[in-house]
Scaffold this motif. Sequence first.
Motif, short mmCIF file in Angstrom:
data_model
loop_
_atom_site.label_atom_id
_atom_site.label_comp_id
_atom_site.label_asym_id
_atom_site.label_seq_id
_atom_site.Cartn_x
_atom_site.Cartn_y
_atom_site.Cartn_z
N ILE A 32 5.40 -21.55 10.17
CA ILE A 32 6.59 -20.67 10.01
C ILE A 32 6.45 -20.20 8.30
N GLU A 33 6.41 -20.97 7.66
CA GLU A 33 6.53 -21.18 6.37
C GLU A 33 6.99 -19.84 5.55
N PRO A 34 5.70 -19.75 5.58
CA PRO A 34 5.34 -18.33 4.28
C PRO A 34 6.04 -16.77 5.11
N SER A 35 6.80 -16.94 6.44
CA SER A 35 7.91 -15.91 6.85
C SER A 35 8.63 -15.88 6.52
N LEU A 36 8.90 -17.12 5.62
CA LEU A 36 10.72 -17.42 4.80
C LEU A 36 10.66 -16.94 3.93
N ALA A 37 9.90 -16.66 3.42
CA ALA A 37 9.65 -16.24 1.74
C ALA A 37 9.07 -14.94 1.35
N THR A 38 8.77 -13.80 2.75
CA THR A 38 7.98 -12.66 1.95
C THR A 38 7.22 -12.15 1.41
N GLY A 39 8.83 -12.00 1.10
CA GLY A 39 9.01 -10.58 -0.54
C GLY A 39 8.35 -11.84 -1.46
N ALA A 40 8.69 -12.96 -1.52
CA ALA A 40 8.46 -13.90 -2.84
C ALA A 40 6.96 -14.40 -3.03
N GLY A 155 15.77 -25.86 10.87
CA GLY A 155 13.94 -26.08 9.65
C GLY A 155 14.63 -24.58 8.69
N GLY A 156 13.83 -24.20 10.05
CA GLY A 156 13.90 -22.30 9.18
C GLY A 156 15.28 -21.59 8.34
N VAL A 157 16.42 -21.59 9.13
CA VAL A 157 17.71 -21.69 8.29
C VAL A 157 17.42 -22.52 7.83
N ALA A 158 17.78 -24.15 7.17
CA ALA A 158 17.54 -24.71 6.25
C ALA A 158 17.28 -23.93 5.33
N LEU A 159 15.70 -24.49 5.11
CA LEU A 159 14.81 -23.50 4.32
C LEU A 159 14.80 -22.28 3.53
N SER A 160 15.26 -21.33 4.64
CA SER A 160 15.85 -20.12 3.89
C SER A 160 16.67 -20.14 2.94
N GLY A 161 17.90 -21.50 3.08
CA GLY A 161 18.77 -21.27 2.30
C GLY A 161 18.19 -22.00 0.66
N LEU A 162 17.22 -23.34 0.86
CA LEU A 162 16.88 -24.09 -0.17
C LEU A 162 15.65 -23.04 -0.63
N HIS A 165 17.80 -20.52 -3.36
CA HIS A 165 18.40 -21.77 -4.13
C HIS A 165 17.81 -22.20 -5.68
N VAL A 166 16.14 -22.58 -4.81
CA VAL A 166 15.30 -23.63 -6.06
C VAL A 166 13.91 -22.32 -5.90
N GLY A 167 13.53 -21.54 -4.26
CA GLY A 167 12.40 -20.90 -4.76
C GLY A 167 11.51 -21.05 -3.48
N TRP A 168 10.52 -21.02 -3.31
CA TRP A 168 9.37 -21.19 -2.30
C TRP A 168 8.51 -22.45 -3.13
N ARG A 169 7.68 -22.08 -3.74
CA ARG A 169 6.93 -23.14 -4.62
C ARG A 169 7.74 -24.29 -4.25
N VAL A 170 9.00 -25.09 -4.67
CA VAL A 170 9.46 -25.70 -4.80
C VAL A 170 9.55 -26.74 -3.43
N VAL A 171 10.09 -25.19 -2.38
CA VAL A 171 10.62 -26.25 -1.14
C VAL A 171 8.94 -26.33 -1.03
N PHE A 172 7.80 -25.65 -0.57
CA PHE A 172 6.81 -25.46 -0.08
C PHE A 172 6.08 -26.81 -0.87
N ILE A 173 6.40 -27.54 -1.90
CA ILE A 173 6.06 -28.79 -2.48
C ILE A 173 6.55 -30.04 -1.79
N ALA A 174 8.11 -30.01 -1.55
CA ALA A 174 8.98 -31.16 -0.49
C ALA A 174 7.88 -30.70 0.82
N THR A 175 7.81 -29.75 1.07
CA THR A 175 7.76 -30.22 2.84
C THR A 175 5.82 -30.97 2.25
N ALA A 176 5.26 -30.96 1.29
CA ALA A 176 3.79 -31.02 1.34
C ALA A 176 3.84 -33.26 2.11
N CYS A 177 5.69 -33.06 0.51
CA CYS A 177 5.28 -34.21 0.56
C CYS A 177 6.14 -35.16 1.85
#
Length: 419
Positions: A32-40, A155-162, A165-177
Amino acid sequence: MTMSRSWSPATAAWIAFAIAALFFLFEFVVRIEPSLATGAIERFYSLSDARFGTLASLFFWIYAPMQIVVGLLLDRYGARRFVLLGSALCASGVLVFALTAQPWVGGAGRVLMGFGASFAFVSALWLVNHWFAPERFALLSGSVNAIGMLGTAIGGVALSGLIDHVGWRVVFIATACGGFVIFLLAALFLREPASPASGPKASGAAAHVRDSLRAVFGDARTWGIAVVGLLYYMPVNVYGGLWGVTELVRDRGLTPVHAETVVSTIFWGIACGSIAGGWLSDRLGHRKYLVFVGAVLTGAAYAGALYLPALTEWQLGALLFAGGFFGGLQMLTFVMAKEGQDNRRVGTVVAFVNMIGIGGALIFQPLVGDLESLAGGDLRMALLTVPACVVLAAVIVLFVPEYRHPAHQPGAPRPARHG
């Protein structure tokens, strides 16, 4: 080498359950992660809405057909190596998606996510089947599903907030970790259960594939259960996964944020219903009539949410929670399917039912859009297919034979259990 050789079977079983459930949770977040930052993401890759939809859907185009392959591999070789492979590939795909600026490379990353994620759900149920006593399968498989649904709701709500604040690429990298951490946990602590896959092979690989596919694809009962599962899961695929927010904004006048919050109650309901339905089913030793009752009540709840007039947000949320709760009993279709097949083919039959259910999203999501166009833009009319499909599932399951597991037969000896 694992670090778990001295553990008791009960400890090893629960560790296997925890790692498999974490992998499924990770897979669902990635889904679901891409749907949290569709516009970005669209702006970053310079994509239109249509091209973004294609990019996101690449996950499912590889995930769905891989299910049968995954089931055959698990039944032949066991789960451990594929949990390792799947978690590593899924995490790598997220990393590729986040680190590239080229849409085609991002698409390759999305395919890699889907390929790795395809091992998560079936591996979890395979491990539950071979580590735990049979009369605990419904409850524990429902618990795995609940963990994935809670990951979607929380997770959807929490990741949307992150992301804000920090941008989708940072969140995706953290998810990969996080995915690589699951890989390390599996490498260090996951043990293979005693199972047909861990013993001497009675036939060659080609014969295993041929016999398994013949037994599953040639069984009318398994096809019936798979169709029931597809129709029963239709509200999640179509309303919860795509059209629900749009309908609430357009027809109920909710803001997008409030609509997202209301729709999230579906996943809270599924989490609760998966566990409650599994517990009750294991207590009773029955699956079929619980699926029937659950499907009827699911259809009624969605019909109410769609067509009852002048509902408040709380009332809508309560109806959708009920739809999710009773929809959680859809997990019992996997139990019914596996109890009608040889234990050596549990992975294949679970994977087949899952493939048909996930494939339903590829059919019904665009179908509702087409029906809306035919109805002159009336989305609520097009969504009549949601309760209709669930009620049809209830009708079909009445014609499916139920095989009570031997552990539930009168006078049957109780098998050894772990945990």
